[in-house]
Design an enzyme around this catalytic site. Structure first.
Site, PDB file in Angstrom:
ATOM      1  N   HIS A 100       0.889  -1.165   0.000  1.00 29.75           N
ATOM      2  CA  HIS A 100       0.000   0.000   0.000  1.00 29.75           C
ATOM      3  C   HIS A 100       0.929   1.217   0.000  1.00 29.75           C
ATOM      4  O   HIS A 100       2.023   1.163   0.582  1.00 29.75           O
ATOM      5  CB  HIS A 100      -0.828   0.106   1.272  1.00 29.75           C
ATOM      6  N   ASP A 103       2.415   1.963   3.341  1.00 29.51           N
ATOM      7  CA  ASP A 103       3.374   0.990   3.925  1.00 29.51           C
ATOM      8  C   ASP A 103       4.800   1.434   3.636  1.00 29.51           C
ATOM      9  O   ASP A 103       5.708   1.227   4.433  1.00 29.51           O
ATOM     10  CB  ASP A 103       3.276  -0.408   3.282  1.00 29.51           C
ATOM     11  N   GLU A 231     -10.541  -7.204  -4.355  1.00 30.77           N
ATOM     12  CA  GLU A 231     -10.269  -8.259  -3.366  1.00 30.77           C
ATOM     13  C   GLU A 231     -11.480  -8.367  -2.446  1.00 30.77           C
ATOM     14  O   GLU A 231     -11.668  -7.541  -1.552  1.00 30.77           O
ATOM     15  CB  GLU A 231      -9.003  -7.905  -2.573  1.00 30.77           C
ATOM     16  N   GLU A 267      -8.599 -13.909  -1.505  1.00 30.68           N
ATOM     17  CA  GLU A 267      -7.850 -14.171  -0.269  1.00 30.68           C
ATOM     18  C   GLU A 267      -8.522 -15.284   0.524  1.00 30.68           C
ATOM     19  O   GLU A 267      -9.727 -15.265   0.771  1.00 30.68           O
ATOM     20  CB  GLU A 267      -7.769 -12.896   0.578  1.00 30.68           C
ATOM     21  N   ASP A 295      -4.281 -13.905  -2.549  1.00 32.74           N
ATOM     22  CA  ASP A 295      -3.659 -13.569  -1.266  1.00 32.74           C
ATOM     23  C   ASP A 295      -3.696 -14.842  -0.437  1.00 32.74           C
ATOM     24  O   ASP A 295      -4.751 -15.240   0.072  1.00 32.74           O
ATOM     25  CB  ASP A 295      -4.421 -12.448  -0.546  1.00 32.74           C
ATOM     26  N   ASP A 306     -10.125 -11.818  10.688  1.00 34.23           N
ATOM     27  CA  ASP A 306      -9.140 -11.988   9.633  1.00 34.23           C
ATOM     28  C   ASP A 306      -7.754 -12.109  10.279  1.00 34.23           C
ATOM     29  O   ASP A 306      -7.043 -11.123  10.421  1.00 34.23           O
ATOM     30  CB  ASP A 306      -9.222 -10.736   8.737  1.00 34.23           C
ATOM     31  N   ASP A 338      -0.400 -12.613   1.969  1.00 34.15           N
ATOM     32  CA  ASP A 338      -0.975 -11.571   2.824  1.00 34.15           C
ATOM     33  C   ASP A 338      -1.101 -12.193   4.216  1.00 34.15           C
ATOM     34  O   ASP A 338      -2.197 -12.499   4.678  1.00 34.15           O
ATOM     35  CB  ASP A 338      -2.333 -11.144   2.254  1.00 34.15           C
TER      36      ASP A 338
HETATM   37  C1  XLS Z   1      -7.221  -6.884   4.442  1.00 32.71           C
HETATM   38  C2  XLS Z   1      -6.719  -7.110   3.103  1.00 32.71           C
HETATM   39  C3  XLS Z   1      -5.559  -6.228   2.688  1.00 32.71           C
HETATM   40  C4  XLS Z   1      -5.451  -6.217   1.208  1.00 32.71           C
HETATM   41  C5  XLS Z   1      -4.737  -5.056   0.640  1.00 32.71           C
HETATM   42  O1  XLS Z   1      -7.993  -7.644   4.982  1.00 32.71           O
HETATM   43  O2  XLS Z   1      -6.409  -8.457   2.938  1.00 32.71           O
HETATM   44  O3  XLS Z   1      -4.397  -6.670   3.309  1.00 32.71           O
HETATM   45  O4  XLS Z   1      -4.860  -7.386   0.722  1.00 32.71           O
HETATM   46  O5  XLS Z   1      -5.329  -3.849   0.964  1.00 32.71           O
HETATM   47 NI    NI Z   2      -5.443  -9.285   1.276  1.00 33.58          NI
HETATM   48 NI    NI Z   3      -7.199  -9.974   4.787  1.00 38.13          NI
END
Ligand code: XLS
Ligand code: NI
Ligand code: NI
Length: 438
Positions: A100, A103, A231, A267, A295, A306, A338
């Site tokens: 990001h 980051d 995502e 993800e 992810d 999460d 991730d």
């Molecule tokens: C959060 C998300 C984040 C995305 C990117 O739950 O997984 O990490 O992958 O913004």
């Molecule tokens: Ni993610």
């Molecule tokens: Ni996540």
């Protein structure tokens, strides 16, 4: 190149008999599986936020891991993080990374200052990429941490916030393009709602689509040839996130005419939060031609949030790689971890151990998926399960020759249906075990 992780050697493939924890047991980057090297199959990526930034704090306690890399001043810290990142990529033999905007460089007092900070750090990253050959898988903008995004970014009820988000996305796209990223991700941070008593859902979704169209238009104008990804995630931080799951995101993309430019970044932990399996979400995306990137992580089924843990289930990894192989492999996407080490795993070495465990899990997953395909028994079973659509009335349904009237005439002559066959789930599950164990 050993400055930040002095005690850690380069991680090499040593095979399944090695008892060296700092080695790959199953990931042999040059080994060819299903016509490609493992390296080419996966395009493993490092998540900058979890790996270089997250210090293990949670709702109840402070960080436990030291990610200062010997620096205090924030811009100096950001530069150290860049170098630490490339040392990690080099030592772990991971080719890609994802980030990001916030980051990689600290937010300044103004947007202009934040952008200036980004330029300085992106110079640094660009230099390191040239030296090392490491690549950017995807970039994104953090539109959820700062309190200005309390009610969302693209779906905020405040036009100033929408404008700010748009500006941040513009810069994040420029950086992604400059660094040769092949993807740009929209994870809907706070794009959702807490209560419909104060929310115009339709209006917010229209605005989200407006923002995505602006992003596509601008990115294409400045030469971005990669894919955009949504995502999906059903909840957290908002009670209800708009990109709930793959099917919801798919409907959104279709409604707003975004199918040409967008795919999904699936993800694992988000899939299970949505009440699906990881494989379900991947299969849905594959069936609809929108499987973009992954992810790779896992949740803890006993916890409802999460947790972004490193994946260790070879079943899940195998079924994931089966979907990826069936989709013909990644194009712009890859497999980004991730994931973060647990709060209790705070040693530097734990970063390496956790990546090794995730990477080896997926290496095993790929080998198993390849065996499932080569073995062919599961596919054959499924093929036969649908065989009635190949001939006779089934073929007429598929070709469109039969409508309700023809089917009624046929059904009237059927009497009791005696052609149903067992689904043989237990047989298939034990067959899968047999293929896994070999
Ligand atoms: C959060 C998300 C984040 C995305 C990117 O739950 O997984 O990490 O992958 O913004
Ligand atoms: Ni993610
Ligand atoms: Ni996540």
């Amino acid at each position: 190149m050993s400055k930040y992780f002095k005690t850690i050697p380069a991680i090499k493939f040593e095979g399944s008999q090695s008892d060296n924890p700092l080695s790959y047991k199953y990931y042999n980057p040059d080994e060819i599986i299903a016509g490609k090297t493992m390296r080419e199959h996966f395009k493993f990526g490092l998540s900058y936020w979890h790996t270089l930034c997250a210090e293990g704090s949670d709702m109840f306690g402070e960080g436990t891991a030291d990610k200062s890399f010997g620096a205090e001043h924030s811009m100096e810290h950001a530069k150290h993080k860049v170098h630490a990142c490339f040392e990690l990529l080099d030592k772990m033999d991971v080719d890609y990374f994802c980030f990001h905007d916030r980051d990689i460089a600290p937010e300044g007092d103004t947007l202009a200052e934040s952008n200036k900070n980004l330029d300085i750090i992106v110079n640094e990253i660009e230099g390191m990429m040239k030296q090392s050959g490491k690549k950017l898988l995807w970039g994104t903008a953090n539109l959820f941490s700062n309190k200005r995004f309390v009610h969302g970014a693209g779906t905020a009820p405040n036009a100033d916030v929408f404008a700010y988000a748009a500006a941040q996305i513009k810069k994040a796209i420029e950086i992604t393009v400059r660094l040769g990223g092949t993807g740009y991700t929209f994870w809907g941070g706070r794009e959702g709602y807490e209560t419909l008593l104060n929310t115009r859902m339709g209006f917010e979704l229209d605005n989200m689509a407006r923002l995505m169209h602006m992003a596509v238009e601008y990115a294409r104008k400045i030469g971005f040839e990669g894919d955009f990804y949504i995502e999906p995630k059903p909840k957290e931080p908002m009670k209800h996130q708009y990109d709930f799951d793959a099917a919801t995101a798919h409907a959104f993309l279709q409604k707003y005419g975004l199918m040409k430019d967008f795919k999904l970044n699936i993800e694992a932990n988000h899939a299970t939060l949505a009440g699906h399996t990881f494989q379900h979400e991947l299969a849905y995306a594959r069936e609809n031609g929108i499987l973009g990137s992954v992810d790779a992580n896992t949740g803890d089924l006993l916890l409802g949030w999460d947790t972004d843990q490193f994946p260790t289930s070879i079943y899940d990894a195998a079924l994931c790689m089966l979907e990826v192989l069936k989709a013909g492999g990644f194009t712009t996407g890859g497999l980004n971890f991730d994931a973060k080490a647990r709060r209790g795993s705070f040693d530097q070495e734990d970063i390496f151990l956790s990546y090794i465990s995730g990477i080896d899990t997926f290496a095993l997953g790929l080998k198993i998926a390849d065996r499932i395909i080569k073995d062919g028994r599961i596919e054959k079973f499924v093929e036969e399960r649908y065989a009635s659509f190949k001939t006779g009335i089934g073929a007429d349904i598929i070709s469109g020759k039969a409508g309700l009237a023809e089917l009624e005439a046929y059904a009237l002559g059927l009497g009791d249906i005696t052609t149903n066959k067992s689904g043989r789930q237990e047989y298939l599950e034990s067959l899968l075990n047999q293929i896994i164990i070999g």
